[in-house]
Scaffold this motif. Structure first.
Motif, PDB file in Angstrom:
ATOM      1  N   LEU A 107      10.719  27.324  -9.953  1.00 46.25           N
ATOM      2  CA  LEU A 107      10.750  25.901  -9.561  1.00 46.25           C
ATOM      3  C   LEU A 107      10.006  25.036 -10.569  1.00 46.25           C
ATOM      4  CD1 LEU A 107      10.092  25.958  -5.702  1.00 46.25           C
ATOM      5  CD2 LEU A 107      12.151  25.168  -6.865  1.00 46.25           C
ATOM      6  N   LEU A 138      19.420  17.893  -8.599  1.00 48.60           N
ATOM      7  CA  LEU A 138      18.242  18.032  -7.736  1.00 48.60           C
ATOM      8  C   LEU A 138      18.625  18.498  -6.342  1.00 48.60           C
ATOM      9  CD1 LEU A 138      16.183  14.853  -8.708  1.00 48.60           C
ATOM     10  CD2 LEU A 138      15.706  17.219  -9.314  1.00 48.60           C
ATOM     11  N   ILE A 187       9.468  32.732  -7.509  1.00 48.51           N
ATOM     12  CA  ILE A 187      10.147  31.516  -7.016  1.00 48.51           C
ATOM     13  C   ILE A 187       9.436  30.255  -7.513  1.00 48.51           C
ATOM     14  CG2 ILE A 187      10.627  30.144  -4.940  1.00 48.51           C
ATOM     15  CD1 ILE A 187      11.118  32.786  -3.478  1.00 48.51           C
ATOM     16  N   ALA A 226      12.081  24.685 -13.585  1.00 52.21           N
ATOM     17  CA  ALA A 226      13.186  23.756 -13.290  1.00 52.21           C
ATOM     18  C   ALA A 226      12.684  22.318 -13.343  1.00 52.21           C
ATOM     19  CB  ALA A 226      13.757  24.063 -11.912  1.00 52.21           C
ATOM     20  N   ILE A 261      16.332  29.661   0.366  1.00 51.55           N
ATOM     21  CA  ILE A 261      15.397  30.774   0.080  1.00 51.55           C
ATOM     22  C   ILE A 261      14.206  30.719   1.047  1.00 51.55           C
ATOM     23  CG2 ILE A 261      13.767  31.707  -1.617  1.00 51.55           C
ATOM     24  CD1 ILE A 261      15.747  30.796  -3.797  1.00 51.55           C
ATOM     25  N   ILE A 286      11.611  18.643  -6.196  1.00 50.81           N
ATOM     26  CA  ILE A 286      11.199  20.019  -6.496  1.00 50.81           C
ATOM     27  C   ILE A 286      10.043  20.442  -5.587  1.00 50.81           C
ATOM     28  CG2 ILE A 286      10.345  21.598  -8.294  1.00 50.81           C
ATOM     29  CD1 ILE A 286      13.016  20.574  -9.102  1.00 50.81           C
ATOM     30  N   LYS A 291      16.553  26.031  -2.744  1.00 49.39           N
ATOM     31  CA  LYS A 291      15.150  26.269  -2.366  1.00 49.39           C
ATOM     32  C   LYS A 291      15.001  26.378  -0.844  1.00 49.39           C
ATOM     33  CE  LYS A 291      12.333  22.843  -2.542  1.00 49.39           C
ATOM     34  NZ  LYS A 291      11.528  21.738  -3.063  1.00 49.39           N
ATOM     35  N   LEU A 337      19.305  22.106  -6.334  1.00 47.53           N
ATOM     36  CA  LEU A 337      18.023  22.822  -6.370  1.00 47.53           C
ATOM     37  C   LEU A 337      17.331  22.814  -5.003  1.00 47.53           C
ATOM     38  CD1 LEU A 337      16.181  21.931  -9.673  1.00 47.53           C
ATOM     39  CD2 LEU A 337      16.289  24.177  -8.616  1.00 47.53           C
ATOM     40  N   ILE A 338      17.353  21.634  -4.355  1.00 48.74           N
ATOM     41  CA  ILE A 338      16.708  21.524  -3.034  1.00 48.74           C
ATOM     42  C   ILE A 338      17.386  22.466  -2.041  1.00 48.74           C
ATOM     43  CG2 ILE A 338      16.388  20.006  -1.026  1.00 48.74           C
ATOM     44  CD1 ILE A 338      15.993  17.690  -2.995  1.00 48.74           C
TER      45      ILE A 338
END
Lengths: 81, 523
Positions: free
Chosen positions: B498, A35, B494, B501, A45, B68, A42, A38-39
């Motif tokens: 997400l 996670l 994107i 995911a 981006i 997320i 993100k 991913l964070i």
């Protein structure tokens, strides 16, 4: 004097406990590691790619001061679209 | 003009895409926070390892969703600055203040306490951990409040004064902005619908456990908690929805008329329970409103005013200037044609102000300022070419409203049935695959319901970025539409990644944990 040192130690202990909370927490993560990756991707981006390349603040990047920005918006809103 | 409309449409599409994706994550956070908080409270009181395991399982799913979803809302703020710069400047600090408060509170409360929630099981006492769990949920809820205050101000602009020199609205009353009836209703309606969504999610996932015959006791335990939260959530959501309808009937009557596809209202107005709109109907022709209409007599009058015999104006009535007041009285107000004329007068006054400002003529500026103030409430109408431009997309508003209400009614029934079964007929719930599948399939349905609510609220207020003061076409930045089209598709990729995911991690985690003995948990 002793009381001041004691208080300082307490503050240091609290600070250390907070740091330990995060360090141990990250170290012992299982699902959390995925996670966090991913964070971080993100956030990179969003704040680096999108914000810098695609989402400049229109008024801040095109005008130097608030008076010019106000004048631009006034010009825009004075003319019927 | 075509380029402008293309720019407006793409910018709206991009904002809608971002908001809809963001809203996939938020209500689950709001709902699961409450359910996890209750579960941990029971653990705190009983110190039973089963409740610890149950809490930790749902907390993990909460964490996945939180991770997320976090920061996806920031992109909306980027869009304000780039695509909607006229709007961003025009609203001044009024829109910025709640968002700033939200940022500070969300950052400090959520980021602090969520760390304790996930990392602190062995580091802090049980009481402090429990408090952190509740404070994380409270932080998310407070965060939602300020976002909804900002959104509500767009729907019901109050507490400000327009300053033509700064070319922005200046806040006069923070409490009028923060505590407006639209903001309060929207806050409770939205947050409580999040409880409903979280509860359906927990019941649906638990039903999958029952279907697979894994951790049955944990699943039943979770369903009991979620059913109570869900029932409370849906009952209060319906109650606050009723309050919202009454507020909308007064401050956004055009939205209410669009929600009903109502063109000509009457006293004792019926409400459409099921209907198919005539696609050829618009405010400038006399065709029938519906191809099929099954209605409840006097329902809309009662919903809108509390009086079954009251008059409710339709789209054409509103265009003609017929409205209902705060007291529920019918009045002949200013027609939309007159509003357009008055709006244009305000624009002329703004031009006079600009000329006077350039000449440094203070007296002329004051005269122009007074002329702007006189008609400022119609300022946005001055950008419209005809009254029909002030009518939102009726079919989408009408059908989205019906999807929300129908599914809302279904969920009320759903929670009542699940509660009955889980307490009185546990074996049926544990063994009946049909029921389990219904519960599982209710998960996507509750998201559809939630998103339909937002679509109703946001499409119903079109064409306004700020109700009556600024239509979308005046709010937009002077930028090429191609750049908005490009970022629209970047976002689509994107956000879809997400979402995939999240679903992938969540499904894997649910599957993996279902094979373990969740009840056998340790700190």
């Amino acid at each position: 004097m002793e009381k001041a040192i004691e208080n300082k130690d307490k503050r240091m202990n609290l600070f250390r406990r907070i740091v330990d909370l995060y360090v141990d927490g990250f170290r012992n993560m299982t699902i959390g590691k995925t996670l966090w990756i991913l964070i971080l991707i993100k956030l990179f981006i969003i704040f680096v790619v999108l914000k810098v390349l695609f989402f400049p603040n229109f008024l801040k990047s095109n005008f130097n001061n608030d008076a010019d920005r106000a004048q631009h918006v006034r010009n825009e809103l004075m003319h019927d679209k | 003009m075509n380029d402008l409309m293309s720019l407006v449409d793409w910018s709206r599409a991009q904002f809608a895409l971002t908001a809809i994706y963001h809203w996939l994550f938020v209500p689950l956070t709001l709902g699961l926070a409450v359910i996890v908080g209750i579960m941990e409270t029971i653990y705190y009181k009983t110190r039973d390892a089963k409740w610890l395991g149950t809490t930790k399982f749902w907390m993990t799913l909460f964490g996945i969703n939180f991770a997320i979803g976090v920061a996806t809302g920031i992109i909306l703020e980027f869009e304000f600055g780039t695509n909607w710069s006229n709007y961003s400047w025009f609203v001044g600090d009024i829109f910025g203040a709640p968002l700033a408060v939200e940022g500070i509170i969300a950052f400090f409360m959520e980021s602090t306490f969520i760390a304790v929630m996930f990392f602190g099981w062995k580091k802090v006492g049980p009481g402090f951990h429990l408090a952190s769990t509740w404070l994380t949920g409270l932080g998310a809820t407070i965060s939602a409040f300020w976002i909804l205050v900002a959104n509500s101000w767009m729907q019901y602009p109050v507490g400000m004064k327009f300053d033509p020199e700064q070319m922005r609205n200046v806040m006069e009353s923070f409490s009028a902005v923060a505590l407006s009836p639209v903001a309060l209703n929207k806050f409770f309606h939205t947050v409580l619908s999040g409880w409903t969504l979280g509860a359906v999610f927990v019941i649906g996932v638990s039903a999958w456990f029952l279907l697979k015959k894994r951790n049955n006791e944990m699943a039943i335990r979770s369903i009991k908690i979620a059913s109570w939260v869900g029932l409370a959530g849906i009952v209060l959501t319906i109650f606050t929805g009723d309050g919202s309808a009454k507020v909308v009937s007064r401050v956004q009557p055009m939205k209410l008329a669009a929600m009903e596809g109502l063109y000509h209202g009457q006293c004792g107005q019926s409400i459409t329970a099921f209907g198919i709109l005539n696609p050829n109907k618009c405010c400038t022709n006399n065709e029938n409103e519906y191809l099929l209409n099954i209605s409840m007599p006097k329902g809309l009058s009662f919903l809108a005013t509390g009086d079954p015999n009251a008059f409710v104006p339709g789209i054409n009535d509103l265009i003609d200037g017929i409205e209902i007041t705060q007291n529920g009285d019918t009045v002949h107000n200013v027609s939309y044609a007159d509003r357009i004329a008055l709006g244009k007068q305000a624009h002329e006054a703004l031009k006079a102000f600009d000329t006077a400002k350039k000449k440094g003529d203070k007296a002329a500026m004051d005269i122009a300022r007074a002329a702007i103030e006189k008609n400022f409430q119609y300022f946005g109408y001055g950008y419209l070419d005809s009254p029909s431009e002030a009518v939102p997309n009726v079919p989408m508003t009408f059908y989205a409203f019906r999807v929300m209400v129908t599914l809302g009614g279904y969920f009320l029934l759903f929670f009542v049935v699940v509660l009955f079964l889980v307490y009185k007929k546990k074996s049926i719930l544990a063994d009946n695959k049909w029921l389990q599948w219904i519960a599982i399939l209710s998960i996507p349905a509750v998201w559809i319901c939630s998103e339909a609510g937002w679509i109703t609220a946001e499409l119903g207020r079109q064409p306004w970025a700020i109700e009556g003061l600024m239509p979308n076409k005046a709010a937009i930045s002077d930028i090429p539409s191609s750049s908005v089209v490009l970022t629209f598709f970047i976002f689509a990729v994107i956000f879809t990644a997400l979402l995939i995911a999240e679903l992938s991690i969540m499904f894997k985690q649910i599957s993996k944990r279902s094979k373990e003995n969740i009840d056998n948990a340790k700190i």
